[in-house]
Design a protein around this motif. Structure first.
Motif, PDB file in Angstrom:
ATOM      1  N   ARG A   1      28.410  22.769  39.937  1.00 51.66           N
ATOM      2  CA  ARG A   1      28.990  22.915  38.599  1.00 51.66           C
ATOM      3  C   ARG A   1      30.512  23.035  38.573  1.00 51.66           C
ATOM      4  O   ARG A   1      31.071  23.664  37.667  1.00 51.66           O
ATOM      5  CB  ARG A   1      28.354  24.113  37.893  1.00 51.66           C
ATOM      6  CG  ARG A   1      26.846  23.941  37.697  1.00 51.66           C
ATOM      7  CD  ARG A   1      26.292  25.042  36.838  1.00 51.66           C
ATOM      8  NE  ARG A   1      24.873  24.793  36.545  1.00 51.66           N
ATOM      9  CZ  ARG A   1      24.140  25.594  35.777  1.00 51.66           C
ATOM     10  NH1 ARG A   1      24.683  26.679  35.240  1.00 51.66           N
ATOM     11  NH2 ARG A   1      22.877  25.310  35.548  1.00 51.66           N
TER      12      ARG A   1
ATOM     13  N   GLU B   1      31.624  21.243  35.412  1.00 50.71           N
ATOM     14  CA  GLU B   1      31.320  22.057  34.236  1.00 50.71           C
ATOM     15  C   GLU B   1      32.342  23.188  34.094  1.00 50.71           C
ATOM     16  O   GLU B   1      32.816  23.486  32.990  1.00 50.71           O
ATOM     17  CB  GLU B   1      29.907  22.619  34.341  1.00 50.71           C
ATOM     18  CG  GLU B   1      29.425  23.331  33.096  1.00 50.71           C
ATOM     19  CD  GLU B   1      27.964  23.732  33.178  1.00 50.71           C
ATOM     20  OE1 GLU B   1      27.555  24.580  32.362  1.00 50.71           O
ATOM     21  OE2 GLU B   1      27.245  23.209  34.054  1.00 50.71           O
TER      22      GLU B   1
ATOM     23  N   SER C   1      35.732  21.750  33.011  1.00 51.08           N
ATOM     24  CA  SER C   1      35.695  21.274  31.622  1.00 51.08           C
ATOM     25  C   SER C   1      35.947  22.404  30.637  1.00 51.08           C
ATOM     26  O   SER C   1      36.533  22.194  29.569  1.00 51.08           O
ATOM     27  CB  SER C   1      34.347  20.608  31.332  1.00 51.08           C
ATOM     28  OG  SER C   1      34.146  19.490  32.168  1.00 51.08           O
ATOM     29  N   LYS C   2      35.504  23.596  30.983  1.00 52.09           N
ATOM     30  CA  LYS C   2      35.709  24.749  30.097  1.00 52.09           C
ATOM     31  C   LYS C   2      37.195  25.047  29.887  1.00 52.09           C
ATOM     32  O   LYS C   2      37.591  25.635  28.870  1.00 52.09           O
ATOM     33  CB  LYS C   2      35.008  25.980  30.680  1.00 52.09           C
ATOM     34  CG  LYS C   2      33.483  25.907  30.673  1.00 52.09           C
ATOM     35  CD  LYS C   2      32.889  27.168  31.263  1.00 52.09           C
ATOM     36  CE  LYS C   2      31.377  27.068  31.400  1.00 52.09           C
ATOM     37  NZ  LYS C   2      30.728  26.948  30.092  1.00 52.09           N
TER      38      LYS C   2
ATOM     39  N   SER D   1      27.687  16.937  33.327  1.00 51.41           N
ATOM     40  CA  SER D   1      28.337  18.230  33.590  1.00 51.41           C
ATOM     41  C   SER D   1      29.351  18.568  32.503  1.00 51.41           C
ATOM     42  O   SER D   1      29.440  19.722  32.057  1.00 51.41           O
ATOM     43  CB  SER D   1      29.020  18.205  34.956  1.00 51.41           C
ATOM     44  OG  SER D   1      28.074  18.053  35.986  1.00 51.41           O
TER      45      SER D   1
ATOM     46  N   GLN E   1      27.348  19.539  29.436  1.00 46.99           N
ATOM     47  CA  GLN E   1      26.720  20.858  29.522  1.00 46.99           C
ATOM     48  C   GLN E   1      27.713  21.990  29.315  1.00 46.99           C
ATOM     49  O   GLN E   1      27.340  23.074  28.845  1.00 46.99           O
ATOM     50  CB  GLN E   1      26.016  21.009  30.872  1.00 46.99           C
ATOM     51  CG  GLN E   1      24.732  20.196  30.972  1.00 46.99           C
ATOM     52  CD  GLN E   1      24.100  20.288  32.339  1.00 46.99           C
ATOM     53  OE1 GLN E   1      24.749  20.637  33.331  1.00 46.99           O
ATOM     54  NE2 GLN E   1      22.819  19.967  32.413  1.00 46.99           N
ATOM     55  N   SER E   2      28.974  21.749  29.632  1.00 45.99           N
ATOM     56  CA  SER E   2      29.968  22.804  29.448  1.00 45.99           C
ATOM     57  C   SER E   2      30.176  23.129  27.968  1.00 45.99           C
ATOM     58  O   SER E   2      30.625  24.221  27.623  1.00 45.99           O
ATOM     59  CB  SER E   2      31.301  22.394  30.082  1.00 45.99           C
ATOM     60  OG  SER E   2      31.932  21.386  29.341  1.00 45.99           O
TER      61      SER E   2
ATOM     62  N   HIS F   1      25.474  23.836  26.622  1.00 45.30           N
ATOM     63  CA  HIS F   1      24.410  24.425  27.435  1.00 45.30           C
ATOM     64  C   HIS F   1      23.660  25.557  26.728  1.00 45.30           C
ATOM     65  O   HIS F   1      22.538  25.882  27.102  1.00 45.30           O
ATOM     66  CB  HIS F   1      24.966  24.915  28.776  1.00 45.30           C
ATOM     67  CG  HIS F   1      25.846  26.124  28.670  1.00 45.30           C
ATOM     68  ND1 HIS F   1      27.148  26.059  28.240  1.00 45.30           N
ATOM     69  CD2 HIS F   1      25.600  27.432  28.928  1.00 45.30           C
ATOM     70  CE1 HIS F   1      27.683  27.259  28.248  1.00 45.30           C
ATOM     71  NE2 HIS F   1      26.776  28.122  28.657  1.00 45.30           N
TER      72      HIS F   1
ATOM     73  N   TYR G   1      33.567  18.171  22.545  1.00 41.89           N
ATOM     74  CA  TYR G   1      33.143  17.293  23.639  1.00 41.89           C
ATOM     75  C   TYR G   1      33.849  15.939  23.539  1.00 41.89           C
ATOM     76  O   TYR G   1      34.363  15.420  24.538  1.00 41.89           O
ATOM     77  CB  TYR G   1      31.622  17.112  23.579  1.00 41.89           C
ATOM     78  CG  TYR G   1      31.053  16.146  24.588  1.00 41.89           C
ATOM     79  CD1 TYR G   1      31.296  16.293  25.946  1.00 41.89           C
ATOM     80  CD2 TYR G   1      30.243  15.082  24.181  1.00 41.89           C
ATOM     81  CE1 TYR G   1      30.767  15.413  26.874  1.00 41.89           C
ATOM     82  CE2 TYR G   1      29.700  14.203  25.090  1.00 41.89           C
ATOM     83  CZ  TYR G   1      29.964  14.370  26.442  1.00 41.89           C
ATOM     84  OH  TYR G   1      29.435  13.496  27.352  1.00 41.89           O
TER      85      TYR G   1
ATOM     86  N   TRP H   1      24.247  12.840  25.978  1.00 44.44           N
ATOM     87  CA  TRP H   1      25.568  12.966  26.576  1.00 44.44           C
ATOM     88  C   TRP H   1      26.389  11.679  26.468  1.00 44.44           C
ATOM     89  O   TRP H   1      27.582  11.654  26.773  1.00 44.44           O
ATOM     90  CB  TRP H   1      25.452  13.371  28.050  1.00 44.44           C
ATOM     91  CG  TRP H   1      24.462  12.563  28.838  1.00 44.44           C
ATOM     92  CD1 TRP H   1      23.153  12.874  29.078  1.00 44.44           C
ATOM     93  CD2 TRP H   1      24.702  11.310  29.490  1.00 44.44           C
ATOM     94  NE1 TRP H   1      22.566  11.879  29.839  1.00 44.44           N
ATOM     95  CE2 TRP H   1      23.491  10.913  30.099  1.00 44.44           C
ATOM     96  CE3 TRP H   1      25.812  10.479  29.604  1.00 44.44           C
ATOM     97  CZ2 TRP H   1      23.360   9.730  30.818  1.00 44.44           C
ATOM     98  CZ3 TRP H   1      25.687   9.291  30.325  1.00 44.44           C
ATOM     99  CH2 TRP H   1      24.471   8.942  30.906  1.00 44.44           C
TER     100      TRP H   1
END
Length: 418
Positions: free
Chosen positions: A15, A18, A21-22, A82, A85-86, A89, A111, A140
């Motif tokens: 991850r 992920e 990306s945050k 990934s 999902q960030s 999720h 996103y 996605w």
């Protein structure tokens, strides 16, 4: 695979993307994507980024080998999943209801914004004429398709879900559609799936953006000539086969048990035909291999010298080395027919289970036991096997059976580029 790629894949699985990306680290994510791609260079002026999936990747390899007028850049789908999902999720949804869930609006906006910046970095280092994916439904993928279309970059779908039994095409489309088509063009295996998609009245789909081209990965089977010496049975996992069928629980239980019994008969065949190598090939996942291994263990069929139970190897090599090929509602039976191999499958029609060969039963040997399979072998002749190539049957599943689907595919691609 070099050490760097091994480390990279390990980081991706844990991850890293992920996490980055945050923090809007789209430049770093872009660098990871660039170092994880696989390039197929055909010295072309056209570059297409393909989002990897197992069958889809095989299609691209064959298209490149058989036509080779486009360069392909394969990027792992885990990159996009990934990032996705960030942002999503903590939400519960699937591909089907993604477009209809109004509670996802803020996540979609964030996103998409990240993807725009990510693509700016990615495309500054990779020249691209189009993006390509294996289906139109993936949640996605929706914002990625939007961005491409907004930038006049063709987004192409090579639809990988186009082969099923004759009456199940409508159910297949209905079960897996998300109700909205975001792409420039979708290339399809046959006219049956095309008609089902058009009848489903999906937003964005029209007769102009659906084109039937055949199955590129099947092209190579038209050049197989010499008969092999083995028997290969492509194992089926009945729970998967029943996923989008409308049958009672009682019949489902009967079919699950019948599936186990049929695998036992294949193992009995190895005992009765000790001079012939028998291979049972499962799908790659552990659950599929364990399913067959447990049947063998529970019924005393381990340690047979002429019986292999595997989940590796290619259908092409296994079919090429065989003279008799078995399975159930699998594209490998069509591949075997193209290769002029004799084919067999269990007769499940009495259980309200429709197979690929409805109204074409003469093209397949329906069997229930190892004795039935031995009878097929004893009655086999080259002349009978030549008759397995049935043009009208193949047209239903692979469009024009000429081994030139790859060329038709790239013709459609180049039309979009021009």
């Amino acid at each position: 695979m070099n050490v760097f790629l091994l480390i990279l894949r390990w980081l991706v699985r844990h991850r890293l993307i992920e996490f980055l990306s945050k923090f809007n680290a789209y430049s770093l994510v872009s660098k990871i994507a660039i170092y994880s791609i696989t390039k197929i260079d055909n010295n072309s002026k056209y570059n297409v980024i393909c989002i990897e999936r197992p069958i889809f990747d095989e299609e691209i390899q064959e298209i490149s080998k058989n036509s080779g007028r486009v360069n392909y850049v394969l990027i792992p789908k885990i990159i996009f999943i990934s990032i996705f999902q960030s942002y999503f999720h903590r939400k519960k949804f699937d591909h089907v209801n993604y477009h209809h869930d109004k509670s996802l609006r803020k996540e979609k906006e964030k996103y998409k914004k990240f993807l725009e910046n990510f693509l700016n970095c990615l495309l500054s280092e990779i020249r691209v004429d189009a993006f390509m994916s294996a289906n139109y439904v993936y949640s996605w993928q929706q914002e990625l398709a939007d961005i491409c279309l907004e930038r006049d970059i063709p987004f192409i779908i090579l639809h990988k879900e186009g082969i099923t039994s004759p009456s199940q095409y409508k159910n297949l489309v209905k079960t897996y559609t998300n109700g909205k088509f975001k792409a420039s063009k979708m290339l399809l295996y046959n006219d049956s799936i095309r008609e089902a998609l058009l009848e489903a009245d999906i937003e964005g789909i029209s007769s102009e953006n659906l084109v039937t081209i055949g199955v590129p990965r099947f092209d190579k089977y038209f050049s197989i000539d010499k008969q092999g010496n083995d028997i290969v049975f492509f194992s089926f996992f009945m729970e998967d086969k029943l996923r989008h069928t409308n049958i009672s629980e009682k019949i489902k239980i009967e079919l699950l048990q019948k599936s186990i019994n049929f695998h036992i008969e294949i193992m009995k065949l190895a005992i009765k035909m000790k001079n012939i190598n028998v291979t049972i090939k499962t799908k790659s996942g552990d659950k599929y291999l364990n399913y067959v291994m447990n049947i063998a263990k529970n019924n005393g069929f381990t340690n047979l010298k002429n019986l292999r139970i595997i989940n590796t190897g290619t259908p092409y090599d296994l079919i090429k080395d065989s003279f008799l090929v078995g399975g159930l509602n699998s594209s490998v039976l069509i591949e075997a027919m193209i290769s002029r191999r004799q084919i067999f499958m269990p007769d499940f029609k009495t259980n309200c289970f429709e197979d690929y060969f409805v109204n074409n039963e003469s093209l397949v040997n329906y069997v229930e036991s190892s004795e039935d399979i031995i009878e097929c072998i004893n009655n086999f002749s080259a002349e009978d096997n030549e008759m397995q190539i049935h043009k009208s049957f193949l047209e239903k599943y692979i469009s024009t059976p000429d081994g030139k689907s790859s060329i038709r595919f790239e013709n459609e691609m180049i039309l979009l580029f021009k």
